[in-house]
Write a protein that holds these residues in place. Structure first.
Motif, PDB file in Angstrom:
ATOM      1  N   TYR A  43     -20.284   6.605  37.653  1.00 14.40           N
ATOM      2  CA  TYR A  43     -19.725   7.719  36.892  1.00 14.40           C
ATOM      3  C   TYR A  43     -19.829   7.381  35.404  1.00 14.40           C
ATOM      4  O   TYR A  43     -19.072   6.556  34.892  1.00 14.40           O
ATOM      5  N   GLN A  45     -19.462   7.772  31.570  1.00 11.14           N
ATOM      6  CA  GLN A  45     -18.472   8.385  30.694  1.00 11.14           C
ATOM      7  C   GLN A  45     -18.940   8.393  29.248  1.00 11.14           C
ATOM      8  O   GLN A  45     -19.499   7.396  28.766  1.00 11.14           O
ATOM      9  N   SER A  81     -16.839  16.241  34.764  1.00 14.51           N
ATOM     10  CA  SER A  81     -15.642  16.810  34.130  1.00 14.51           C
ATOM     11  C   SER A  81     -15.774  16.764  32.622  1.00 14.51           C
ATOM     12  O   SER A  81     -16.260  15.782  32.059  1.00 14.51           O
ATOM     13  N   PHE A  83     -13.503  17.176  29.017  1.00 18.96           N
ATOM     14  CA  PHE A  83     -12.120  17.092  28.544  1.00 18.96           C
ATOM     15  C   PHE A  83     -12.108  16.728  27.069  1.00 18.96           C
ATOM     16  O   PHE A  83     -13.144  16.396  26.481  1.00 18.96           O
TER      17      PHE A  83
END
Length: 213
Positions: A43, A45, A81, A83
């Protein structure tokens, strides 16, 4: 350095990323990693507010509203996602990043990193460098072995401003893989045809050998 060497470094770093890990990618060579995961599920980031970076888009699908912290066009992987960047730094400072793959201007013999400022040159700001050095569970440096002026990146002592007292665990260059210990760097793998004598000549500090060729 040619592109094939940069890709070689990125591919070697991928070997160090465990399945399911949350991984932050720094500027430079680390940004190549999304294209060379070869099915490994990690994942990725970005500190500007994304978890789930996908492969680099082709020219027809570039959307400059979707960029990495390095201001490079990216895609979102399935389940990604978005954010606020403040929340992204909560992830980093809260110790939720399993590994950070960072570039470096210098790394000292114990793994202390300088990667945000060159003395005498204009400084844009430290960005997320110090937060990542302090907050990531593991730090891997992906870098050329030498700077553009042919000075070594792996040095006895930093002469550029440190990014923090926290140390990197590993350095991957086009020529070699080093692990850092309390006694200094240990060569664990040679990645090019360079001789050991030549490698020592272009490295700015002594290192031990526990090597796979």
């Amino acid at each position: 350095m040619n592109q094939s060497d940069r890709v070689k470094i990125a591919k070697r770093v991928v070997e160090e990323l465990p399945e399911g890990a949350v991984v932050n990618l720094g500027v430079g060579i680390p940004t190549l990693i999304p294209d060379y995961l070869d099915g490994k599920k990690v994942y990725l980031q970005s500190e500007n507010g994304l978890l789930g970076i996908g492969p680099t888009p082709d020219e027809e699908h570039v959307n400059m509203d979707l960029i990495s912290a390095s201001k490079k066009p990216i895609t979102m992987d399935t389940g990604a996602s978005l954010f606020d960047s403040a929340d992204s730094f909560v992830v980093i400072r809260g110790g939720h990043v399993d590994a950070a793959v960072l570039g470096a201007l210098q790394v000292d013999r114990y793994g202390e990193i300088a990667n945000w400022a060159v003395p005498g040159k204009k400084i844009l700001g430290v960005g997320g460098a110090m937060d990542l050095v302090a907050g990531a569970k593991k730090i891997i440096i992906a870098s050329t072995h030498q700077a553009k002026n042919n000075q070594p990146k792996l040095v006895e002592k930093l002469t550029f401003p440190s990014s923090g007292v926290r140390k990197a665990e590993m350095l991957v260059t086009e020529h070699a893989v080093f692990k850092f210990t309390e006694d200094g760097p240990v060569l664990i793998e040679k990645l090019s045809d360079i001789s050991m004598a030549e490698l020592r000549e272009i490295t700015g500090t002594e290192f031990k050998e526990k090597i796979k060729i």
